[in-house]
Design an enzyme around this catalytic site. Structure first.
Site, short mmCIF file in Angstrom:
data_model
loop_
_atom_site.label_atom_id
_atom_site.label_comp_id
_atom_site.label_asym_id
_atom_site.label_seq_id
_atom_site.Cartn_x
_atom_site.Cartn_y
_atom_site.Cartn_z
CE LYS A 173 22.82 26.61 0.14
NZ LYS A 173 22.44 27.24 -0.99
CG ASP B 158 22.66 28.61 -7.48
OD1 ASP B 158 21.23 28.27 -7.65
OD2 ASP B 158 22.96 29.14 -6.21
CG ASP C 68 21.59 25.38 -4.05
OD1 ASP C 68 21.89 26.39 -4.90
OD2 ASP C 68 21.31 25.54 -3.12
#
Length: 461
Positions: free
Chosen positions: A114, A238, A240
């Site tokens: 990301k 979640d 990350d």
């Protein structure tokens, strides 16, 4: 030297694939070279790099850093932590971009990247550009960059707590063996109240349950903890740490749009009349609630990069998605951060002055479908939505085209949109009654049938 990616890995919002099959260290290296070249050509010199807790993340990070350095960029390694900690580093350190090595909430064999470019979302055409540059070897030959380490976790945790004015609650926390664990351990030491933690040990095999709090089955351990210890509520993260899940004291799930309706209360007290953004999957209840609180509700396209961009454009202090991405620009940096969302949620409950269970209990009782997904040919997915829109408008239906077709009827509403990341159509419906919901789902089936699609077995998330 050139490099070709497996086309399936260059997605709308990130680069992601199965390690050893569609994604490897050569890809990580090429991402570093291309991203680093883009940063340098834009006048930048430094990039922050973080990673999640997957088994493949250290080697991916090493290859990525190597590629960035070969592009002449200096790298600041912040180590293991949630994606929002990398976003935080990119916002506060003197850097020109950031990359997190993460497979997000995907199964253990996945990994990915990301990216943030000069404090802005990096997505869509930007990601395709990485692929094109790598395929052409469009990289500058320059002096190799340097590497520094920065231990920013304590600073990040301190920032999460800055100005905290919430009450003391008894809370369960489920980190799902994801990258949020060490941050949550530090955070609860600073928070008042009583805290019970599950699965804070980072383990890329996710031995206890899959780290995706939007799937109710993954909240079973948290529900058990809240029930056994009679806690006020529970929070989950979640893989990350950029998406949050929550349950009340009775174990009822508080979905993404319901969380946003709670978080909107303090924001609209502090920024009266502000625009608050939610995606097209959110309940009508949320839009009505924002308006009732004196805010300006804005329905926007699903996708965290698209929401971040719209927030900048409109100056919205708060935004969120059904998927549990919640974005804060009021007294924060405009990115999605589940750890910050947790702290703000505790504060919001305190400000509202009721228990989480009462707040959840007073929400309108809507009946909705889970997210329904239909496998379709990639080349047809957008065309089908266009066909449906044309038919609906010809019939005089009340339809919103922000992101696919969202149709209002006396029974409630239904949505059909094309996924940006997979070869699926996504549908959802919401009504005040079971009969109403059945009628809405029948309308979806009818429209799909007219475009040659059968509901068939549901594709997974």
């Amino acid at each position: 030297m050139t490099h070709r990616f497996d086309p399936s890995t260059l997605r709308e919002y990130d680069i992601r694939g199965i390690v050893g099959k569609t994604l490897g260290t050569q890809d990580a290296h090429a991402i570093g070279r291309s991203f680093g070249t883009l940063i340098r050509r834009a006048g930048g010199r430094r990039v922050a790099v973080g990673r999640d807790g997957r088994a493949s993340s250290p080697q991916m990070e090493t290859a990525l850093v190597d590629g960035l350095r070969q592009a002449g960029v200096d790298v600041v390694r912040i180590g293991l932590g949630p994606t929002p900690m990398l976003y935080y580093a990119e916002a506060v350190l003197e850097v020109d971009g950031g990359i997190q090595v993460t497979g997000s909430h995907n199964p253990a064999e996945y990994n990915g990247f990301k990216m943030v470019f000069q404090h802005s979302a990096f997505f869509g055409e930007d990601i395709q550009k990485i692929g094109a540059m790598s395929a052409q070897g469009d990289w500058d030959e320059v002096e190799t960059g340097n590497v520094d380490e920065a231990d920013i976790m304590d600073d990040y945790v301190g920032r999460l707590m800055a100005g905290y004015a919430g009450g003391a609650y008894r809370i369960g926390w489920d980190c799902g063996n994801g990258a949020a664990g060490p941050v949550i351990e530090k955070l609860v030491e600073l928070l008042p109240g009583e805290h019970h933690l599950l699965f804070t040990e980072v383990d890329g095999n996710f031995p206890n349950h899959h780290p995706d709090p939007t799937e109710e089955k993954n909240l079973a351990d948290l529900k058990r903890l809240v029930a056994e210890k009679n806690l006020d509520f529970g929070l989950a993260f979640d893989g990350d740490g950029d998406r949050i899940g929550a349950i009340d004291g009775e174990g009822r799930v508080i979905w993404g749009d319901q969380l946003l309706s709670i978080l909107a209360v303090p924001v609209l007290r502090e920024v009266p009349g502000a625009t608050i953004i939610a995606d097209v999957k959110a309940s009508q209840m949320l839009y009505d609630r924002i308006a009732e609180l004196g805010g300006e509700p804005l329905m926007w396209k699903t996708g965290h990069s698209l929401i971040k961009t719209k927030m900048k454009e409109t100056g919205a202090p708060l935004a969120g998605e059904m998927s549990g991405h919640i974005f804060f620009a009021h007294d924060y940096y405009g990115f999605d951060d589940a750890q910050y969302a947790a702290v703000q949620l505790i504060r919001a409950v305190h400000m509202i002055g009721k228990s989480m269970t009462q707040i959840r209990g007073e929400m309108p009782n809507m009946i909705n479908t889970p997210e329904m997904r239909f496998q379709v040919d990639e080349s047809r997915k957008f065309a089908i939505v266009d066909e449906v829109l044309d038919r609906l408008e010809a019939d005089g239906a009340d339809v919103n085209r922000t992101d696919g077709a969202r149709v209002n009827t006396p029974d409630g509403w239904w949505l059909l949109r094309a996924s940006n990341t997979q070869d699926v159509l996504v549908a959802r419906a919401e009504s005040t009654s079971r009969e109403g919901l059945d009628r809405l789902v029948a309308q979806i089936d009818d429209q799909l049938a007219k475009s040659g699609v059968e509901r068939g077995p549901q594709a997974g998330h």
